[in-house]
Design a protein around this motif. Structure first.
Motif, short mmCIF file in Angstrom:
data_model
loop_
_atom_site.label_atom_id
_atom_site.label_comp_id
_atom_site.label_asym_id
_atom_site.label_seq_id
_atom_site.Cartn_x
_atom_site.Cartn_y
_atom_site.Cartn_z
N GLY A 111 -1.70 9.79 -5.41
CA GLY A 111 -0.88 8.90 -4.62
C GLY A 111 0.32 9.57 -3.97
N ASP A 112 0.70 10.74 -4.43
CA ASP A 112 1.82 11.47 -3.82
C ASP A 112 1.54 11.79 -2.35
OD1 ASP A 112 3.19 11.43 -6.20
OD2 ASP A 112 2.69 13.48 -6.74
N ALA A 114 0.24 9.74 -0.13
CA ALA A 114 0.26 8.55 0.72
C ALA A 114 1.32 8.67 1.82
CB ALA A 114 0.51 7.30 -0.12
N LEU A 115 2.49 9.12 1.46
CA LEU A 115 3.59 9.29 2.42
C LEU A 115 3.20 10.27 3.53
CD1 LEU A 115 6.49 8.17 2.61
CD2 LEU A 115 7.26 10.22 1.42
N ASP A 118 0.72 8.57 5.94
CA ASP A 118 1.47 7.64 6.80
C ASP A 118 2.17 8.40 7.92
OD1 ASP A 118 0.82 5.27 5.49
OD2 ASP A 118 2.57 5.35 4.15
N ALA A 138 -5.34 6.56 -6.24
CA ALA A 138 -4.16 5.68 -6.15
C ALA A 138 -4.33 4.68 -5.01
CB ALA A 138 -2.90 6.52 -5.93
N LYS A 139 -4.00 3.43 -5.27
CA LYS A 139 -4.09 2.39 -4.25
C LYS A 139 -3.22 2.75 -3.04
CE LYS A 139 -3.55 -2.59 -3.42
NZ LYS A 139 -3.20 -2.36 -2.04
N SER A 140 -2.06 3.35 -3.28
CA SER A 140 -1.17 3.73 -2.17
C SER A 140 -1.85 4.73 -1.24
CB SER A 140 0.14 4.31 -2.71
OG SER A 140 -0.13 5.46 -3.51
N LEU A 141 -2.67 5.63 -1.80
CA LEU A 141 -3.37 6.61 -0.98
C LEU A 141 -4.48 5.94 -0.18
CD1 LEU A 141 -3.55 9.62 -0.25
CD2 LEU A 141 -5.17 9.89 -2.12
N ASP A 143 -4.54 2.86 0.77
CA ASP A 143 -3.88 2.04 1.80
C ASP A 143 -3.35 2.88 2.95
OD1 ASP A 143 -4.43 -0.16 0.24
OD2 ASP A 143 -2.39 -0.36 -0.54
N ALA A 144 -2.93 4.12 2.67
CA ALA A 144 -2.36 4.99 3.70
C ALA A 144 -3.44 5.61 4.59
CB ALA A 144 -1.52 6.09 3.06
#
Length: 157
Positions: A111-112, A114-115, A118, A138-141, A143-144
């Protein structure tokens, strides 16, 4: 033609495939799939170098497929834990490559990143795809990513 740059977090892919499926990832099959989608203009695999024979064979196989390998030494801490993180190296390389390609593909569940995805999608208006083990990504990844490609039977040995 779609210009593709591929970045592989080798440790993450190895451990997530092993944990979820008790199998290895099929890098050759991935290469064949991606080659059908465009021109692979760069492919880098980031790994930890323990120097054992099995790992050396794996590294040679990746080079033979077409990957550039970036290796860090395996560091065993005094408390028994290990250090071997390529997050910053991958991030720098992705940021340097993104303006020159149409698609960045990241193999990782971390997930690191994801930023980072984006950022490159917004700044360069490119596609940022992720390949990962669904339940260990990671869900954040997810989603990105412009597109999340689940690692399943078709990409396993």
């Amino acid at each position: 033609m779609n210009k593709i740059a591929l970045f592989v977090d080798v440790q993450n892919i190895y451990y997530t495939c092993r944990e979820a499926y008790q199998r290895q990832f099929n890098y050759r099959k991935l290469w064949q799939q991606l080659s059908a989608q465009g021109e692979i203009v760069g492919a880098t695999a980031y790994a930890i170098n323990r120097g054992d024979e099995g790992q050396l064979k794996f590294q040679d196989a990746l080079r033979h497929i077409g990957f550039e390998l970036k290796l860090k030494p395996f560091i065993q801490r005094t408390d028994g834990s290990a250090k071997g993180d390529w997050d910053v190296g991958i991030t720098i390389d992705v940021l340097e490559t993104a303006p020159k390609v149409d698609t960045v593909i990241l193999l990782s569940g971390d997930g690191d990143f994801a930023l980072l995805l984006d950022k490159i999608r917004q700044k360069y208006d490119i596609s940022a795809e992720v390949y990962g083990v669904p339940q260990l990504t990671a869900k954040s990844l997810i989603d990105a990513a412009t597109r999340f490609n689940p690692i399943n039977d078709t990409l396993l040995l």
